[in-house]
Design a protein around this motif. Structure first.
Motif, PDB file in Angstrom:
ATOM      1  N   ASN A  53      33.816 -54.486  45.457  1.00  0.00           N
ATOM      2  CA  ASN A  53      32.686 -54.683  46.742  1.00  0.00           C
ATOM      3  C   ASN A  53      31.851 -55.950  46.177  1.00  0.00           C
ATOM      4  O   ASN A  53      30.960 -55.899  45.932  1.00  0.00           O
ATOM      5  CB  ASN A  53      31.463 -53.499  46.512  1.00  0.00           C
ATOM      6  N   LEU A  54      32.619 -57.123  46.359  1.00  0.00           N
ATOM      7  CA  LEU A  54      32.136 -58.403  45.732  1.00  0.00           C
ATOM      8  C   LEU A  54      32.600 -59.556  46.995  1.00  0.00           C
ATOM      9  O   LEU A  54      33.629 -59.232  47.545  1.00  0.00           O
ATOM     10  CB  LEU A  54      32.651 -58.633  44.446  1.00  0.00           C
ATOM     11  N   LYS A  55      32.131 -60.698  46.588  1.00  0.00           N
ATOM     12  CA  LYS A  55      32.504 -61.869  47.203  1.00  0.00           C
ATOM     13  C   LYS A  55      32.953 -62.792  46.321  1.00  0.00           C
ATOM     14  O   LYS A  55      32.196 -63.140  45.225  1.00  0.00           O
ATOM     15  CB  LYS A  55      31.513 -62.615  47.792  1.00  0.00           C
ATOM     16  N   LEU A  56      34.288 -63.126  46.075  1.00  0.00           N
ATOM     17  CA  LEU A  56      34.844 -63.785  44.829  1.00  0.00           C
ATOM     18  C   LEU A  56      34.633 -65.448  45.010  1.00  0.00           C
ATOM     19  O   LEU A  56      35.201 -66.229  45.962  1.00  0.00           O
ATOM     20  CB  LEU A  56      36.306 -63.350  44.752  1.00  0.00           C
ATOM     21  N   PHE A  57      34.028 -65.927  43.959  1.00  0.00           N
ATOM     22  CA  PHE A  57      34.382 -67.476  43.951  1.00  0.00           C
ATOM     23  C   PHE A  57      35.103 -67.483  42.735  1.00  0.00           C
ATOM     24  O   PHE A  57      34.799 -67.152  41.564  1.00  0.00           O
ATOM     25  CB  PHE A  57      32.771 -68.200  43.731  1.00  0.00           C
ATOM     26  N   ASP A  58      36.403 -68.137  42.887  1.00  0.00           N
ATOM     27  CA  ASP A  58      37.327 -68.123  41.771  1.00  0.00           C
ATOM     28  C   ASP A  58      37.091 -69.434  40.929  1.00  0.00           C
ATOM     29  O   ASP A  58      38.073 -69.265  39.772  1.00  0.00           O
ATOM     30  CB  ASP A  58      38.781 -67.955  42.231  1.00  0.00           C
ATOM     31  N   ARG A  65      35.915 -65.571  48.914  1.00  0.00           N
ATOM     32  CA  ARG A  65      36.990 -64.487  49.228  1.00  0.00           C
ATOM     33  C   ARG A  65      36.444 -62.970  49.403  1.00  0.00           C
ATOM     34  O   ARG A  65      35.773 -62.549  48.460  1.00  0.00           O
ATOM     35  CB  ARG A  65      38.184 -64.331  48.430  1.00  0.00           C
ATOM     36  N   ASP A  66      36.610 -62.423  50.602  1.00  0.00           N
ATOM     37  CA  ASP A  66      36.319 -61.096  50.621  1.00  0.00           C
ATOM     38  C   ASP A  66      37.481 -59.920  50.585  1.00  0.00           C
ATOM     39  O   ASP A  66      38.423 -60.443  50.415  1.00  0.00           O
ATOM     40  CB  ASP A  66      35.416 -60.823  51.914  1.00  0.00           C
ATOM     41  N   ASP A  78      43.238 -59.049  34.421  1.00  0.00           N
ATOM     42  CA  ASP A  78      44.398 -58.434  34.648  1.00  0.00           C
ATOM     43  C   ASP A  78      45.154 -58.658  35.963  1.00  0.00           C
ATOM     44  O   ASP A  78      46.262 -58.917  35.925  1.00  0.00           O
ATOM     45  CB  ASP A  78      44.418 -57.095  34.230  1.00  0.00           C
ATOM     46  N   ALA A  79      44.092 -58.695  37.081  1.00  0.00           N
ATOM     47  CA  ALA A  79      44.758 -58.730  38.349  1.00  0.00           C
ATOM     48  C   ALA A  79      43.594 -58.831  39.302  1.00  0.00           C
ATOM     49  O   ALA A  79      42.356 -58.552  39.120  1.00  0.00           O
ATOM     50  CB  ALA A  79      45.744 -57.515  38.641  1.00  0.00           C
ATOM     51  N   ILE A  80      43.822 -59.814  40.339  1.00  0.00           N
ATOM     52  CA  ILE A  80      43.024 -59.510  41.511  1.00  0.00           C
ATOM     53  C   ILE A  80      43.796 -58.886  42.686  1.00  0.00           C
ATOM     54  O   ILE A  80      44.735 -59.177  43.155  1.00  0.00           O
ATOM     55  CB  ILE A  80      42.803 -61.142  42.159  1.00  0.00           C
ATOM     56  N   LEU A  81      43.018 -57.928  42.765  1.00  0.00           N
ATOM     57  CA  LEU A  81      43.542 -56.725  43.830  1.00  0.00           C
ATOM     58  C   LEU A  81      43.019 -56.846  45.292  1.00  0.00           C
ATOM     59  O   LEU A  81      41.959 -57.242  45.564  1.00  0.00           O
ATOM     60  CB  LEU A  81      43.292 -55.290  43.286  1.00  0.00           C
ATOM     61  N   ASP A  82      43.872 -56.611  46.382  1.00  0.00           N
ATOM     62  CA  ASP A  82      43.549 -56.486  47.717  1.00  0.00           C
ATOM     63  C   ASP A  82      42.721 -55.212  47.784  1.00  0.00           C
ATOM     64  O   ASP A  82      43.020 -53.926  47.135  1.00  0.00           O
ATOM     65  CB  ASP A  82      44.451 -56.596  48.507  1.00  0.00           C
ATOM     66  N   ASP A  91      37.130 -47.489  34.759  1.00  0.00           N
ATOM     67  CA  ASP A  91      35.330 -47.636  35.170  1.00  0.00           C
ATOM     68  C   ASP A  91      35.504 -48.428  36.129  1.00  0.00           C
ATOM     69  O   ASP A  91      36.113 -49.472  36.096  1.00  0.00           O
ATOM     70  CB  ASP A  91      34.975 -48.277  33.674  1.00  0.00           C
ATOM     71  N   VAL A  92      34.429 -48.271  36.818  1.00  0.00           N
ATOM     72  CA  VAL A  92      34.056 -49.209  38.221  1.00  0.00           C
ATOM     73  C   VAL A  92      32.915 -49.849  38.127  1.00  0.00           C
ATOM     74  O   VAL A  92      31.753 -48.917  37.800  1.00  0.00           O
ATOM     75  CB  VAL A  92      34.425 -48.466  39.601  1.00  0.00           C
ATOM     76  N   ILE A  93      32.631 -51.013  38.415  1.00  0.00           N
ATOM     77  CA  ILE A  93      31.361 -51.759  38.419  1.00  0.00           C
ATOM     78  C   ILE A  93      31.291 -52.057  39.999  1.00  0.00           C
ATOM     79  O   ILE A  93      32.179 -52.766  40.425  1.00  0.00           O
ATOM     80  CB  ILE A  93      31.394 -53.067  37.646  1.00  0.00           C
ATOM     81  N   ASP A  94      30.432 -51.647  40.774  1.00  0.00           N
ATOM     82  CA  ASP A  94      30.212 -51.829  42.086  1.00  0.00           C
ATOM     83  C   ASP A  94      29.166 -52.990  41.977  1.00  0.00           C
ATOM     84  O   ASP A  94      27.863 -52.836  41.645  1.00  0.00           O
ATOM     85  CB  ASP A  94      29.335 -50.775  43.059  1.00  0.00           C
ATOM     86  N   CYS A  95      29.538 -54.208  42.715  1.00  0.00           N
ATOM     87  CA  CYS A  95      29.012 -55.376  42.866  1.00  0.00           C
ATOM     88  C   CYS A  95      27.836 -55.535  43.909  1.00  0.00           C
ATOM     89  O   CYS A  95      26.992 -56.617  43.875  1.00  0.00           O
ATOM     90  CB  CYS A  95      29.836 -56.554  42.670  1.00  0.00           C
ATOM     91  N   GLY A  96      27.924 -54.681  44.700  1.00  0.00           N
ATOM     92  CA  GLY A  96      26.940 -54.457  45.768  1.00  0.00           C
ATOM     93  C   GLY A  96      27.048 -55.675  46.578  1.00  0.00           C
ATOM     94  O   GLY A  96      26.117 -56.085  47.258  1.00  0.00           O
ATOM     95  N   GLY A  97      28.118 -56.189  47.022  1.00  0.00           N
ATOM     96  CA  GLY A  97      28.222 -57.326  47.814  1.00  0.00           C
ATOM     97  C   GLY A  97      28.037 -58.589  47.336  1.00  0.00           C
ATOM     98  O   GLY A  97      28.064 -59.473  48.294  1.00  0.00           O
ATOM     99  N   ARG A  98      27.569 -58.662  46.074  1.00  0.00           N
ATOM    100  CA  ARG A  98      27.193 -60.135  45.745  1.00  0.00           C
ATOM    101  C   ARG A  98      28.395 -60.886  45.630  1.00  0.00           C
ATOM    102  O   ARG A  98      29.704 -60.578  45.371  1.00  0.00           O
ATOM    103  CB  ARG A  98      26.334 -59.535  44.462  1.00  0.00           C
ATOM    104  N   VAL A  99      28.185 -62.059  44.847  1.00  0.00           N
ATOM    105  CA  VAL A  99      28.967 -62.889  44.368  1.00  0.00           C
ATOM    106  C   VAL A  99      29.489 -62.618  43.101  1.00  0.00           C
ATOM    107  O   VAL A  99      28.658 -62.822  42.445  1.00  0.00           O
ATOM    108  CB  VAL A  99      28.623 -64.436  44.786  1.00  0.00           C
ATOM    109  N   LEU A 100      30.770 -62.774  42.856  1.00  0.00           N
ATOM    110  CA  LEU A 100      31.419 -62.799  41.498  1.00  0.00           C
ATOM    111  C   LEU A 100      31.818 -64.385  41.195  1.00  0.00           C
ATOM    112  O   LEU A 100      32.756 -64.537  42.080  1.00  0.00           O
ATOM    113  CB  LEU A 100      32.583 -61.463  41.246  1.00  0.00           C
TER     114      LEU A 100
END
Length: 463
Positions: A53-58, A65-66, A78-82, A91-100
C-alpha cells in the motif's frame, strides 16, 4: 532563563502533588515526545518482510509508481512485486498509501565535527568530542540519512561502533584525516606553533586524526597510506583555500600537481580515489590533471573548468552555499566577502552543472555548527530552486550512491545503496509528502518521516 523555567516547573509539580497526587503530576507531562534513546535497539524481523500500500520512488528520478509491494529478506531488497504480493507467513507493513523511497545519502558530511563548536573541538577532551559525535550520528539517522560520506575527521571508531550496533547511526564511508599542505585549509596550528622543526611534536589536530600536514610527494604518500591503513574508503586532500580559514586565502592554490598525483596513485593502488576541497578554476584544473575524481565545492569554477570536469567524468560535489539562514556567521569583513563570492558562485555552479551535464552530488558540509545540524535536510529541499523535486531526490539517493561506490574494494558495505531494486541494501523511508510536487516535508523530518529502515532493521515506526 533555564533556572527560572526549572523553578516554575518544580513549583507546578509541588502544587499538583498537593492537590491531586501522582496522577496529577504525570498529567503535566502528557503528550511530551520522548526522544529516541542512544543505544536503543532497532526492531528486527526474523523472516521476510513485505511493504505494501505504497507509492514507490525507486531513486532513479522517474515518476512515482503505484500498485507495487517491496519484499525485504535478510536486510536487502528481495523483489519488487506487482500488487500486494504473497502475504501468507510473512510480516506485512502497510504504508498507508504513503511514499516509500531510499534512505538519503549526504555526500559531504563531517561525522565527528558537525555538531560541536570549533572551540570545543580544539579544547575539550577527545572522549567528549566522540560522545557528542555518537549522539549526532543517531540524530542523523533519525533524519532519514542512512549513509554519509565522511570528508574529514576521526570517524573510524564511530563507524565501527555503528556497524557493530553499539550505537545507532548511518553507514559511514570514512576519509580519515584531511591531508593539507603547510598553511593549507587543514592546517589548524596556531601562530606560536610556527616554525615546525624536524623533531617538533605533531599538533593536537594531527594527533587526534582531524587533519595531517604533508609537504612534498614523500609526505603525501605517507599520510595517504596511513589513512588507507586505518580503513579510509576514499582520501581527502585540501587543494585550495576556504571561507573559514585563518591563514589560506580563498583564491590560493594548494599542493603541486606532483603532490596531488602522489595521493591519487597511492589511492588507486588500493582501488579507491581522491577527492579535494577546492573552489577556484586553477585549483580545479590542477586536481583534474592529477587524476582526482571528486571536486568538493568548486563554486568559483569557470566554463573551462566545468567542461573539463564533464570531459574527465569527474564528480562535482556541490553544496547549496547561498548565504541564507543556514550560512555560518563571520565577524570579519574579509570572510564575509569570501562568503558572498561563494554564494554568487553557487547559483552559477548549479546552472553550469546542468548545462554541461556534469555528474553532480549533494552534500551539506555542516561543520562546527550544533545549531545547524537539525536543518540538514533543509539543505536538500532548497535545491528545488535549481531542479525539479524528483531530480533532487535522485541526487541524494541513487546519484550519491554511485559516487560512494567509487571506493570499489574499499567500500565497507557490500551492496547497492540509494536505490530500490532487487539486491540493494534495504535502507528505506516512508514519508508523509508528495515529492513529485515539492520537498517541503523534508523541513520537518521528525513529523514527516513515518518509518526509517537501515539494512532491514526498523529504527522508527509510526505507521
Amino acid at each position: 532563563m533555564l533556572q527560572r523555567f526549572h523553578e516554575r516547573v518544580m513549583a507546578e509539580i509541588t502544587r499538583r502533588q498537593m492537590i491531586g497526587g501522582t496522577a496529577a503530576v504525570m498529567a503535566l507531562f502528557a503528550g511530551l515526545h520522548v526522544p529516541f534513546a542512544v543505544g536503543q535497539q532497532p526492531k528486527s524481523h526474523d523472516g521476510p518482510l513485505l511493504l505494501t500500500n505504497l507509492k514507490l520512488f525507486d531513486g532513479s528520478g522517474g515518476p512515482l509508481r503505484d500498485g507495487v509491494s517491496i519484499r525485504v529478506v535478510d536486510g536487502r531488497i528481495d523483489a519488487i512485486l506487482d500488487g500486494s504480493g504473497e502475504v501468507e507467513g510473512i510480516d506485512v507493513i502497510d504504508c498507508g498509501g504513503r511514499v516509500l523511497m531510499p534512505g538519503l545519502i549526504d555526500a559531504h558530511w563531517h561525522t565527528t565535527l558537525a555538531a560541536i563548536s570549533q572551540m570545543e573541538a580544539m579544547t575539550a577532551d577527545i572522549g567528549y568530542v566522540h560522545l557528542v559525535a555518537a549522539r549526532e550520528a543517531e540524530r542523523t539517522l533519525m533524519r532519514g540519512v542512512t549513509s554519509v560520506r565522511d570528508v574529514g575527521g576521526p570517524s573510524f571508531a564511530l563507524k565501527r561502533a555503528i556497524d557493530e550496533g553499539i550505537v545507532n547511526g548511518p553507514r559511514v564511508f570514512p576519509a580519515g584525516a584531511m591531508i593539507s599542505q603547510t598553511s593549507g585549509h587543514g592546517d589548524f596550528r596556531m601562530r606560536h606553533d610556527i616554525p615546525r622543526g624536524s623533531t617538533t611534536p605533531l599538533s593536537e589536530a594531527e594527533r587526534q586524526g582531524v587533519a595531517v600536514i604533508a609537504d612534498g610527494e614523500a609526505e603525501v604518500l605517507r599520510r595517504t597510506r596511513e589513512q588507507l591503513m586505518l580503513g579510509a574508503s576514499q582520501i581527502k586532500l585540501m587543494a585550495g583555500g576556504g571561507v573559514a580559514s585563518l591563514y589560506d586565502p580563498l583564491d590560493s592554490t594548494q599542493f603541486t600537481e606532483r603532490e596531488l598525483r602522489a595521493a591519487v596513485e597511492a589511492a588507486g593502488d588500493w582501488g579507491t580515489y581522491v577527492m579535494v576541497h577546492v573552489y577556484t578554476p586553477r585549483g580545479i584544473q590542477r586536481a583534474l590533471r592529477a587524476g582526482v575524481k571528486s571536486i568538493e565545492h568548486g563554486q568559483l569554477a569557470d566554463e573551462e573548468s566545468v567542461r573539463m570536469m564533464a570531459g574527465e567524468g569527474a564528480w562535482w560535489s556541490l553544496q547549496p552555499f547561498l548565504q541564507d539562514e543556514d550560512a555560518n556567521v563571520y565577524p570579519d569583513a574579509a570572510r564575509r566577502e569570501s562568503q558572498r563570492q561563494v554564494a554568487e558562485g553557487t547559483v552559477r555552479a548549479y546552472e553550469m552543472a546542468q548545462r554541461f551535464d556534469v555528474k553532480t552530488a549533494w552534500g551539506t558540509d555542516i561543520l562546527f555548527s550544533p545549531k545547524n545540524t537539525p536543518n540538514q535536510l533543509r539543505h536538500l529541499a532548497k535545491l528545488t530552486r535549481f531542479y525539479d523535486p524528483l531530480t533532487v531526490l535522485a541526487m541524494a539517493t541513487s546519484h550519491n550512491g554511485d559516487l560512494l561506490s567509487l571506493s570499489g574494494p574499499r567500500n565497507p558495505y557490500s551492496g547497492v545503496i540509494g536505490r530500490i531494486e532487487p539486491g540493494a541494501l534495504a535502507d528505506l523511508l516512508v514519508v508523509d509528502g508528495d515529492p513529485s510536487r515539492d520537498l517541503d516535508f523534508l523541513n520537518d523530518p521528525e513529523r514527516n518521516l513515518r518509518m526509517i529502515m537501515k539494512g532491514g532493521r526498523v529504527y522508527k515506526d509510526e505507521l
